[in-house]
Motif scaffolding. Structure first.
Motif, PDB file in Angstrom:
ATOM      1  N   ALA A 157       2.811   6.052  -5.659  1.00 32.49           N
ATOM      2  CA  ALA A 157       2.725   5.985  -7.055  1.00 32.49           C
ATOM      3  C   ALA A 157       1.467   7.043  -7.317  1.00 32.49           C
ATOM      4  CB  ALA A 157       2.570   4.776  -7.666  1.00 32.49           C
ATOM      5  N   LYS A 158       0.557   6.733  -6.725  1.00 28.83           N
ATOM      6  CA  LYS A 158      -0.634   7.791  -6.957  1.00 28.83           C
ATOM      7  C   LYS A 158      -0.259   9.277  -6.716  1.00 28.83           C
ATOM      8  CE  LYS A 158      -4.553   4.542  -6.317  1.00 28.83           C
ATOM      9  NZ  LYS A 158      -4.959   3.833  -5.104  1.00 28.83           N
ATOM     10  N   LEU A 159       0.664   9.542  -5.760  1.00 28.78           N
ATOM     11  CA  LEU A 159       1.070  10.807  -5.496  1.00 28.78           C
ATOM     12  C   LEU A 159       1.956  11.355  -6.555  1.00 28.78           C
ATOM     13  CD1 LEU A 159       1.281  10.833  -1.809  1.00 28.78           C
ATOM     14  CD2 LEU A 159      -0.665  11.911  -3.202  1.00 28.78           C
ATOM     15  N   PRO A 196       0.837  -1.120  -0.021  1.00 28.45           N
ATOM     16  CA  PRO A 196       0.266  -0.154   0.081  1.00 28.45           C
ATOM     17  C   PRO A 196       0.717   1.267   0.158  1.00 28.45           C
ATOM     18  CG  PRO A 196      -0.176  -1.159   1.989  1.00 28.45           C
ATOM     19  CD  PRO A 196       0.496  -2.159   1.175  1.00 28.45           C
ATOM     20  N   LEU A 197       2.150   1.263   0.680  1.00 24.10           N
ATOM     21  CA  LEU A 197       2.947   2.379   0.643  1.00 24.10           C
ATOM     22  C   LEU A 197       3.365   2.773  -0.843  1.00 24.10           C
ATOM     23  CD1 LEU A 197       4.161   4.868   2.421  1.00 24.10           C
ATOM     24  CD2 LEU A 197       6.422   3.188   2.296  1.00 24.10           C
ATOM     25  N   ALA A 198       3.744   1.776  -1.325  1.00 30.98           N
ATOM     26  CA  ALA A 198       4.315   2.188  -2.859  1.00 30.98           C
ATOM     27  C   ALA A 198       3.223   2.471  -3.632  1.00 30.98           C
ATOM     28  CB  ALA A 198       4.771   0.897  -3.435  1.00 30.98           C
ATOM     29  N   ASP A 199       1.989   1.909  -3.296  1.00 30.02           N
ATOM     30  CA  ASP A 199       0.743   2.241  -4.223  1.00 30.02           C
ATOM     31  C   ASP A 199       0.436   3.746  -3.999  1.00 30.02           C
ATOM     32  OD1 ASP A 199      -1.110   1.221  -5.928  1.00 30.02           O
ATOM     33  OD2 ASP A 199      -2.666   1.447  -4.384  1.00 30.02           O
ATOM     34  N   LEU A 200       0.463   4.019  -2.792  1.00 34.40           N
ATOM     35  CA  LEU A 200      -0.030   5.657  -2.318  1.00 34.40           C
ATOM     36  C   LEU A 200       0.866   6.447  -3.006  1.00 34.40           C
ATOM     37  CD1 LEU A 200      -1.713   7.477  -0.258  1.00 34.40           C
ATOM     38  CD2 LEU A 200      -0.012   7.286   1.099  1.00 34.40           C
ATOM     39  N   VAL A 222       8.426   3.214  -6.149  1.00 33.40           N
ATOM     40  CA  VAL A 222       9.187   3.453  -4.935  1.00 33.40           C
ATOM     41  C   VAL A 222       9.067   1.986  -4.254  1.00 33.40           C
ATOM     42  CG1 VAL A 222       9.994   4.385  -3.042  1.00 33.40           C
ATOM     43  CG2 VAL A 222       8.972   5.718  -4.546  1.00 33.40           C
ATOM     44  N   ASN A 223      10.415   1.414  -3.898  1.00 31.39           N
ATOM     45  CA  ASN A 223      10.383  -0.003  -3.106  1.00 31.39           C
ATOM     46  C   ASN A 223      11.522   0.296  -2.193  1.00 31.39           C
ATOM     47  OD1 ASN A 223      10.230  -2.236  -1.956  1.00 31.39           O
ATOM     48  ND2 ASN A 223      10.699  -3.400  -3.894  1.00 31.39           N
ATOM     49  N   VAL A 224      11.092   0.667  -0.717  1.00 31.02           N
ATOM     50  CA  VAL A 224      12.109   0.941   0.180  1.00 31.02           C
ATOM     51  C   VAL A 224      12.687  -0.329   0.517  1.00 31.02           C
ATOM     52  CG1 VAL A 224      11.010   3.261   0.990  1.00 31.02           C
ATOM     53  CG2 VAL A 224      10.374   1.041   1.992  1.00 31.02           C
TER      54      VAL A 224
END
Lengths: 291, 322
Positions: free
Chosen positions: B166-168, B160-164, B173-175
């Motif tokens: 990307a939407k922004l 979900p973080l990468a998804d968010l 991003v893959n930390v």
């Protein structure tokens, strides 16, 4: 516990700030668990990335991995290691702790105690330990997950402290009655120590359930892997679990299967956790620190 | 019941010993306590075999060790392994990575439980405090595999973080797979897993501070912040020093499991630390001598550091560890 008079409520801005920080901590600690559990029930249609609640729930992922195969077998291996290991560890820890509980009277035991305590501050190193386990012929044996970590000096100290605080009169009375040390230990010491035994057993059980280090070092044979190694292989390293499980059945989404493995491997911890928590706040740990 | 029976027993006239009682000398005392040695033996045997016997295995550091020839058959090479180690750039990379991660952890992960303990201690509601404790202790009991699997799911490239992000419009991003931020990632994971558990010992220390101190400070007009600064924090200094000594002793040790598990995702360059280096060179690569030498040196440095830090703490008037 009543709040002392001097602990007045903080000012409104401070309270608001605290509230925000607390809420943030809860979110950071809890959200990952909620996400993983919900994702494990996901279906192909419901897999929405950032949503919390999937539109439809399904147990397909659990059905798929529990219908026999790699995950099921690994769960049984882990359960077996945990049961056997915990029983042996608790027994040996308790007997050692009892044997070292009267260092004043029993010559030589103080030296043994120091030798055990010193091991808390050094480890022989990965390679020498590996060579020893190999030399003992334990490679690819389930015993390699149990024997190298059989007794923890820390747990022994916790138990020893507990035993030493038992009323001395009780033990003397048993001895005057003609009870040998073993009888005293089994009939009087152990029944009075149920609480500490429960905590130590849970600590050992958690450690065995979580054991990864020993497994990756000593088990080459993938059919003997415990759940933590399976988790690593199929969730972290991304090997495909669906294919080896049941190729012809309709596949639940890979994410759901992975998350279901995470949930299943976490479940035992979450189940024993409330029991653990009840005890460790009662100063078992703090008692050990100043031992 | 036991006491009653024993009392009756005592009233009887003492019987003549049927055989000579063991004396009060050392041998006699040991004979009388012979049962106790049976309790000690199995556990002690474990420590002899699995803690002390492997120490001897460190002689592989001075050999061109081969598992087929064993310690007896392998050739002795003196300090060659150590010399080879110091000229191996891989060792220096591993050392640098280890120190970077370790320093980050001492600066950020070490004080985190103190801050959390102070925050939770300042809560007036016992219920909120207990709920918070339950929540923050839990991750400590999960294995590193589970913790990293959960992190992978939430902040990894498919989560979900990468998804968010990307939407922004931040792109993909893959930390979990970024070598540049790996030390920060590792430190964050350590904090997430163990910050709560770390508070246990500080709570114990706080509860040992006499409440009269707070009372009289409050009577003298000291506010909440002043009481933390002048009473709570000084009260935490001894236990903090103790833990710091222990932490400094393991400055060359950063979580083996945690890092090994994530190495495939970030690559060895950023994530090879001394322990994983020893594992890959020795167990995986078969370069036993060099790997043992690296491990031995690491152990010796750790011991020296812990003794030195302890002496320093004692000289500065603190209690120290031993």
């Amino acid at each position: 516990m009543t709040t002392p008079l001097w602990r007045e409520r903080a000012s409104i801005p401070v309270r608001a700030l605290k509230g925000v920080v607390i809420a943030a901590i809860i979110a950071v600690m809890v959200y990952p668990f909620v996400y993983v559990v919900l994702a494990s029930f996901g279906t192909n249609n419901s897999f929405k990335r950032f949503g919390l609640v999937p539109s439809e729930f399904s147990f397909e992922a659990y059905g798929s991995i529990l219908s026999g195969g790699v995950v099921t077998r690994a769960l049984f291996v882990s359960i077996g290691i945990t049961l056997v290991g915990t029983a042996l560890s608790v027994f040996l820890t308790a007997t050692l702790a009892y044997g070292l509980s009267r260092t004043r009277e029993v010559p030589g035991t103080r030296a043994v105690l120091y030798l055990v305590l010193v091991t808390m501050f050094f480890a022989a190193g990965i390679i020498p330990t590996y060579l020893l386990v190999k030399g003992l012929g334990l490679i690819d044996s389930y015993w390699s997950l149990i024997l190298p970590s059989l007794v923890s000096a820390f747990n022994m100290v916790v138990m020893r402290n507990f035993f030493m605080r038992l009323p001395k009169e009780l033990l003397d009375a048993a001895r005057i009655d003609g009870a040998g040390e073993w009888q005293t230990f089994l009939r009087i010491v152990l029944p009075l120590s149920k609480a500490v035994i429960a905590v130590i057993a849970l600590f050992y059980a958690v450690a065995y359930w979580n054991s990864f280090f020993n497994a990756i070092l000593y088990l080459n044979d993938a059919t003997k892997w415990p759940i933590q190694l399976v988790l690593n292989q199929y969730v972290l390293q991304g090997a495909s679990l669906s294919q080896i499980q049941n190729p012809e059945a309709p596949q639940p989404p890979a994410e759901a299967v992975q998350m279901a493995v995470v949930v299943l491997s976490t479940l035992p911890i979450v189940i024993v956790y409330p029991f653990l928590q009840r005890y460790f706040s009662k100063g078992v740990l703090t008692g050990a620190v100043k031992g | 019941m036991l006491l009653k029976r024993s009392a009756r027993h005592l009233r009887q006239p003492t019987q003549q010993p049927t055989r000579p009682r063991p004396g009060t000398g050392l041998a006699g005392r040991m004979w009388r306590e012979r049962d106790m040695y049976a309790f000690v033996l199995p556990g002690f045997l474990f420590f002899v075999v699995f803690a002390y016997l492997p120490l001897l295995g460190n002689i592989a550091a001075f050999q061109d060790y081969s598992p087929f020839l064993g310690f007896g058959g392998s050739t002795w090479v003196g300090l060659d392994n150590f010399a080879a180690m110091f000229t191996d750039p891989a060792v220096w990379d591993a050392l640098r990575n280890t120190l970077v991660i370790s320093v980050l952890q001492i600066v950020f992960a070490f004080p985190a439980p103190i801050a959390l303990a102070l925050l939770l201690n300042s809560l007036i509601s016992e219920r909120v405090k207990r709920i918070m404790q339950t929540i923050v202790y839990l991750p400590h009991f999960l294995s590193w595999v589970i913790v990293i699997a959960i992190w992978q799911a939430v902040v990894g490239g498919a989560g979900p973080l990468a998804d968010l992000l990307a939407k922004l419009g931040a792109g993909h991003v893959n930390v979990m797979a970024n070598p540049d931020t790996f030390p920060i990632l590792v430190t964050s994971q350590v904090i997430w897993k163990d910050v709560g558990w770390g508070t246990v010992i500080f709570f114990a220390a706080i509860s040992a501070i006499p409440p009269e101190l707070y009372e009289s400070a409050a009577a003298d007009g000291a506010g909440a912040w002043r009481r933390i600064w002048h009473i709570t924090l000084p009260g935490l200094i001894p236990v903090t020093l103790l833990l710091l000594i222990l932490r400094l002793g393991s400055v060359l040790t950063v979580g083996f499991e945690q890092i090994l598990l994530q190495q495939p995702a970030v690559g060895a360059e950023a994530s090879q630390v001394l322990d994983t280096f020893v594992y890959f060179r020795g167990v995986v690569g078969g370069d036993w001598g060099l790997a043992t030498a690296a491990g031995l040196l690491k152990g010796i440095v750790g011991t020296v550091l812990i003794v030195a830090a302890n002496r320093l703490a004692k000289r500065s008037g603190a209690e120290g560890l031993f």
